[in-house]
Design a protein around this motif. Structure first.
Motif, PDB file in Angstrom:
ATOM      1  N   PRO A   1      14.161  12.006  -3.944  1.00 21.09           N
ATOM      2  CA  PRO A   1      13.676  10.795  -4.787  1.00 21.09           C
ATOM      3  C   PRO A   1      15.033  10.293  -5.473  1.00 21.09           C
ATOM      4  O   PRO A   1      15.883  11.233  -5.855  1.00 21.09           O
ATOM      5  N   THR A   2      15.221   9.118  -5.319  1.00 21.32           N
ATOM      6  CA  THR A   2      16.441   8.453  -5.784  1.00 21.32           C
ATOM      7  C   THR A   2      16.525   8.719  -7.289  1.00 21.32           C
ATOM      8  O   THR A   2      15.596   8.505  -8.064  1.00 21.32           O
ATOM      9  N   GLY A   3      17.832   8.897  -7.949  1.00 18.71           N
ATOM     10  CA  GLY A   3      18.138   9.510  -9.226  1.00 18.71           C
ATOM     11  C   GLY A   3      18.089  10.777  -9.474  1.00 18.71           C
ATOM     12  O   GLY A   3      18.501  11.220 -10.700  1.00 18.71           O
ATOM     13  N   LEU A   4      17.613  11.786  -8.624  1.00 17.31           N
ATOM     14  CA  LEU A   4      17.881  13.105  -8.773  1.00 17.31           C
ATOM     15  C   LEU A   4      19.196  13.499  -8.463  1.00 17.31           C
ATOM     16  O   LEU A   4      19.797  13.139  -7.072  1.00 17.31           O
ATOM     17  N   ASP A   5      20.286  14.345  -9.262  1.00 15.59           N
ATOM     18  CA  ASP A   5      21.297  14.622  -8.618  1.00 15.59           C
ATOM     19  C   ASP A   5      21.464  15.814  -7.944  1.00 15.59           C
ATOM     20  O   ASP A   5      20.277  16.313  -7.540  1.00 15.59           O
ATOM     21  N   GLU A   6      22.496  16.590  -7.497  1.00  9.26           N
ATOM     22  CA  GLU A   6      22.601  17.410  -6.600  1.00  9.26           C
ATOM     23  C   GLU A   6      22.085  19.056  -7.339  1.00  9.26           C
ATOM     24  O   GLU A   6      21.917  19.967  -6.450  1.00  9.26           O
ATOM     25  N   SER A   7      21.658  18.744  -8.532  1.00  7.98           N
ATOM     26  CA  SER A   7      21.032  19.895  -9.302  1.00  7.98           C
ATOM     27  C   SER A   7      19.654  19.548  -9.617  1.00  7.98           C
ATOM     28  O   SER A   7      18.841  20.521  -9.967  1.00  7.98           O
ATOM     29  N   GLY A   8      19.203  18.430  -9.069  1.00 10.20           N
ATOM     30  CA  GLY A   8      17.635  18.194  -9.295  1.00 10.20           C
ATOM     31  C   GLY A   8      17.454  17.517 -10.653  1.00 10.20           C
ATOM     32  O   GLY A   8      16.293  17.557 -10.858  1.00 10.20           O
ATOM     33  N   VAL A   9      18.498  16.989 -11.233  1.00 12.70           N
ATOM     34  CA  VAL A   9      18.225  16.751 -12.473  1.00 12.70           C
ATOM     35  C   VAL A   9      18.175  14.947 -12.638  1.00 12.70           C
ATOM     36  O   VAL A   9      19.107  14.364 -11.974  1.00 12.70           O
ATOM     37  N   PRO A  10      17.339  14.349 -13.201  1.00 21.11           N
ATOM     38  CA  PRO A  10      17.428  12.685 -13.110  1.00 21.11           C
ATOM     39  C   PRO A  10      18.471  12.361 -14.083  1.00 21.11           C
ATOM     40  O   PRO A  10      18.866  12.904 -15.133  1.00 21.11           O
ATOM     41  N   ILE A  11      19.041  11.392 -13.243  1.00 20.05           N
ATOM     42  CA  ILE A  11      20.418  10.631 -13.944  1.00 20.05           C
ATOM     43  C   ILE A  11      20.339   9.381 -14.234  1.00 20.05           C
ATOM     44  O   ILE A  11      20.918   8.508 -13.456  1.00 20.05           O
ATOM     45  N   PRO A  12      19.649   8.814 -15.194  1.00 19.29           N
ATOM     46  CA  PRO A  12      18.967   9.573 -16.263  1.00 19.29           C
ATOM     47  C   PRO A  12      17.426   9.499 -15.694  1.00 19.29           C
ATOM     48  O   PRO A  12      16.651   9.936 -16.501  1.00 19.29           O
ATOM     49  N   GLN A  13      16.938   8.658 -14.728  1.00 19.39           N
ATOM     50  CA  GLN A  13      15.517   8.891 -14.492  1.00 19.39           C
ATOM     51  C   GLN A  13      15.635   8.752 -12.834  1.00 19.39           C
ATOM     52  O   GLN A  13      16.506   8.685 -12.234  1.00 19.39           O
ATOM     53  N   ALA A  14      14.235   8.640 -12.371  1.00 16.58           N
ATOM     54  CA  ALA A  14      14.122   9.051 -10.890  1.00 16.58           C
ATOM     55  C   ALA A  14      12.922   8.382 -10.425  1.00 16.58           C
ATOM     56  O   ALA A  14      12.055   7.852 -11.091  1.00 16.58           O
TER      57      ALA A  14
ATOM     58  N   GLU B   1      16.140  -0.222 -13.110  1.00 15.13           N
ATOM     59  CA  GLU B   1      14.821  -1.485 -13.297  1.00 15.13           C
ATOM     60  C   GLU B   1      14.071  -1.443 -12.199  1.00 15.13           C
ATOM     61  O   GLU B   1      12.960  -1.531 -11.968  1.00 15.13           O
ATOM     62  N   LEU B   2      14.792  -1.300 -10.655  1.00 19.78           N
ATOM     63  CA  LEU B   2      14.067  -0.999  -9.499  1.00 19.78           C
ATOM     64  C   LEU B   2      13.201   0.291  -9.509  1.00 19.78           C
ATOM     65  O   LEU B   2      11.927  -0.197  -9.188  1.00 19.78           O
ATOM     66  N   LEU B   3      13.497   1.265  -9.932  1.00 14.33           N
ATOM     67  CA  LEU B   3      12.698   2.573 -10.175  1.00 14.33           C
ATOM     68  C   LEU B   3      11.437   2.145 -10.880  1.00 14.33           C
ATOM     69  O   LEU B   3      10.481   2.524 -10.598  1.00 14.33           O
ATOM     70  N   VAL B   4      11.423   1.323 -12.161  1.00 14.10           N
ATOM     71  CA  VAL B   4      10.609   1.063 -12.984  1.00 14.10           C
ATOM     72  C   VAL B   4       9.535  -0.013 -12.376  1.00 14.10           C
ATOM     73  O   VAL B   4       8.413   0.393 -12.301  1.00 14.10           O
ATOM     74  N   GLU B   5      10.177  -0.763 -11.490  1.00 14.24           N
ATOM     75  CA  GLU B   5       9.236  -1.723 -10.862  1.00 14.24           C
ATOM     76  C   GLU B   5       8.231  -1.014  -9.742  1.00 14.24           C
ATOM     77  O   GLU B   5       7.113  -1.216  -9.750  1.00 14.24           O
ATOM     78  N   MET B   6       9.087  -0.157  -9.011  1.00 15.06           N
ATOM     79  CA  MET B   6       8.245   0.479  -8.111  1.00 15.06           C
ATOM     80  C   MET B   6       7.336   1.577  -8.476  1.00 15.06           C
ATOM     81  O   MET B   6       6.285   1.652  -7.952  1.00 15.06           O
TER      82      MET B   6
ATOM     83  N   ASP C   1       0.905  -1.265  -0.104  1.00 16.79           N
ATOM     84  CA  ASP C   1       0.073   0.066   0.158  1.00 16.79           C
ATOM     85  C   ASP C   1       0.982   1.280   0.028  1.00 16.79           C
ATOM     86  O   ASP C   1       0.491   2.337  -0.425  1.00 16.79           O
ATOM     87  N   ILE C   2       2.194   1.056   0.335  1.00 15.87           N
ATOM     88  CA  ILE C   2       3.118   2.302   0.785  1.00 15.87           C
ATOM     89  C   ILE C   2       4.397   1.785   0.319  1.00 15.87           C
ATOM     90  O   ILE C   2       4.805   0.660   0.720  1.00 15.87           O
ATOM     91  N   ILE C   3       4.938   2.520  -0.507  1.00 11.17           N
ATOM     92  CA  ILE C   3       6.321   2.277  -0.897  1.00 11.17           C
ATOM     93  C   ILE C   3       7.347   3.343  -0.363  1.00 11.17           C
ATOM     94  O   ILE C   3       7.043   4.769  -0.830  1.00 11.17           O
ATOM     95  N   VAL C   4       8.439   2.960   0.216  1.00  9.35           N
ATOM     96  CA  VAL C   4       9.081   4.081   0.733  1.00  9.35           C
ATOM     97  C   VAL C   4      10.494   3.842  -0.171  1.00  9.35           C
ATOM     98  O   VAL C   4      11.092   3.084  -0.010  1.00  9.35           O
ATOM     99  N   ASP C   5      11.015   5.131  -0.884  1.00  5.15           N
ATOM    100  CA  ASP C   5      12.282   5.071  -1.612  1.00  5.15           C
ATOM    101  C   ASP C   5      13.365   5.465  -0.402  1.00  5.15           C
ATOM    102  O   ASP C   5      13.421   7.008  -0.202  1.00  5.15           O
ATOM    103  N   ALA C   6      14.176   4.704  -0.197  1.00  6.47           N
ATOM    104  CA  ALA C   6      15.366   5.054   0.596  1.00  6.47           C
ATOM    105  C   ALA C   6      16.619   4.636   0.127  1.00  6.47           C
ATOM    106  O   ALA C   6      17.345   4.222   0.902  1.00  6.47           O
ATOM    107  N   ILE C   7      16.651   4.647  -1.077  1.00  8.48           N
ATOM    108  CA  ILE C   7      17.719   3.970  -1.806  1.00  8.48           C
ATOM    109  C   ILE C   7      18.931   5.151  -1.707  1.00  8.48           C
ATOM    110  O   ILE C   7      20.132   4.812  -1.162  1.00  8.48           O
TER     111      ILE C   7
END
Length: 482
Positions: free
Chosen positions: A158-171, A140-145, A119-125
């Motif tokens: 969110p996992t995948g956002l870099d220090e500028s807030g840009v997905p590398i390459p997804q988030a 692949e994990l992010l796609v499944e989630m 019911d709830i997923i927590v991203d702490a990657i």
């Protein structure tokens, strides 16, 4: 208005060195902040209060470092209230992650080998400060989630956002991001807006003001409560000239000028005149003239301008004027109009979108910045412009509008996709020139004009695709200060 920071590492260090707190204490409060959000949003099982079959399942995906340690600590706090599952796809590497796992070994927390229904997923990657592209397994994990029909919570960022807030390459796509200690700039990039959801900041063992004390914010985050609307309530003896005269240049695409002028009039300008090259048929409440009126108190030019006015005319009524001025749209393609940026004695507000900024920047500096480069580094780009033209108020349009003048940077995070339609920018220019005409400074006009635009759009109750510029203008009359 809230403070934004590029990083919180030094503030964490202050907690250790000055306040006598430990990394363990800060982590416990980070986990508690996430737990309190879940407790408030989802009913807890407390032995008979709810049917056992209605107990919510929480899946925590914990990474190998301290972000994962936050997630493991959260699992301990939620245990007994929910069905808690813990997935640690990369093992545990940091000392705190290992310590937190030792603490939950005696709990009956289910350790799972993959992404399962919850019911709830927590991203702490991975947390703030990610500086490398995420690997194939993480992607692949992010796609499944994302495929799970769950309420998604991001721990810190969110996992995948870099220090500028840009997905590398997804988030990770979050419904809510619970960030720790203070708000980070990276959460308010245009790219991040797609991923962060609602943003909640939780304390780390000390009140937020104490956590931030001694550190200068890199930017200020605007809120709807910050808006200051034009008001006539405090004046009893007035006339139309008491509230300024906005002169708006109406070019080849006359609709753009009319939209801007209508917005200016609606937002309190006592007089609004369209400066035209040839006869047009504006609404009856708008004046029009072939020259700038002598009693004008602010100018706006660029909206639908084209090549409608000769250079001599522009030099006489725009370049050689002392009046505050708004430059938008076609103005950024005009080398004549861009000379205004060097005029330090007048209030100048410019409102480009990224493509227009790219064109303007190349004309001013010879450097070519692509739209993608601008979007990836919006904060940095705005600061670079401010270093060259500190007296100019820049409003860089986007999902989160950025405004800067004299080293003061503000973020308006209230924009929505409803505004992605021709004419919205013309409304914004009209709002800003109206406030300039009424006596606001450039940065004040940009702040309150942008807030009015986004708050009026928010009031529109129709389908998200159906809002017109006229709907925004009509909603202005119902705006209220908090």
């Amino acid at each position: 208005m809230q403070k934004l920071f590029k990083s919180c590492y030094e503030m964490d260090k202050q907690c250790y060195d000055v306040y006598g707190l430990t990394e363990d204490i800060l982590m416990e409060h980070a986990a508690l902040g996430m737990a309190q959000y879940i407790w408030q949003k989802f009913p807890r099982y407390e032995g008979g209060i709810i049917d056992e079959k209605d107990i919510k399942t929480v899946l925590i995906v914990a990474g190998p470092g301290n972000n994962g340690a936050d997630g493991i600590a959260l699992a301990r706090l939620l245990f007994g209230y929910y069905r808690v599952k813990l997935h640690m796809p990369f093992g545990l590497k940091s000392d705190m992650a290992k310590k937190q796992f030792e603490r939950v070994k005696d709990f009956n927390i289910e350790i799972v080998d993959g992404i399962e229904n919850a019911d709830i997923i927590v991203d702490a990657i991975y947390g703030a400060g990610l500086n490398r592209e995420i690997d194939k397994q993480t992607r692949e994990l992010l796609v499944e989630m994302k495929m799970m029909n769950a309420h998604c919570i991001a721990c810190d960022i969110p996992t995948g956002l870099d220090e500028s807030g840009v997905p590398i390459p997804q988030a990770f796509y979050a419904d809510v991001t619970i960030t720790m200690g203070s708000l980070k700039e990276a959460l308010y990039s245009d790219y991040a807006k797609e991923y962060v959801g609602d943003i909640i900041c939780v304390d780390l063992g000390v009140h937020r003001w104490k956590y931030e004390v001694g550190f200068e914010a890199s930017a200020m985050l605007l809120e709807s409560s910050d808006i200051r609307l034009p008001s006539r309530d405090f004046m009893k003896t007035t006339h139309k000239g008491s509230f300024g005269h906005a002169a708006i240049f109406c070019g080849e695409k006359e609709g753009a000028g009319i939209i801007a002028a209508t917005a200016a009039s609606r937002f309190g300008a006592g007089l609004t005149t369209l400066v035209v090259h040839e006869h047009i048929s504006p609404p009856p409440f708008l004046m029009h003239a072939t020259v700038v009126p002598q009693n004008a108190s602010a100018l706006a030019i660029g909206m639908g301008l084209g090549d409608h006015f000769e250079q001599a005319f522009l030099e006489k009524y725009i370049i050689n004027s002392h009046l505050p001025v708004v430059l938008d749209a076609d103005a950024f393609y005009s080398e004549v109009l861009l000379t205004i940026l060097s005029q330090k004695e007048r209030d100048v507000v410019i409102t480009p979108h990224p493509k227009e900024f790219s064109v303007m920047w190349e004309k001013l500096t010879g450097e070519c910045l692509s739209v993608e480069e601008i979007q990836q580094h919006r904060f940095e780009v705005v600061r670079r412009f401010n270093a060259r033209y500190p007296h100019v108020t820049l409003l860089l349009k986007g999902a989160n509008m950025l405004m800067m003048q004299e080293e003061r940077l503000y973020v308006n995070p209230l924009g929505s996709s409803k505004l992605s339609k021709g004419g919205s920018g013309d409304v914004l220019s009209g709002l800003i020139v109206s406030l300039l005409a009424q006596g606001d400074t450039g940065i004040e006009a940009a702040i309150h004009g942008s807030l009015a635009l986004t708050m009026a759009a928010k009031r529109y109750s129709g389908a998200s695709y159906a809002m017109l510029p006229t709907d925004i203008i009509e909603a202005l009359e119902s705006l209220e200060e908090s």
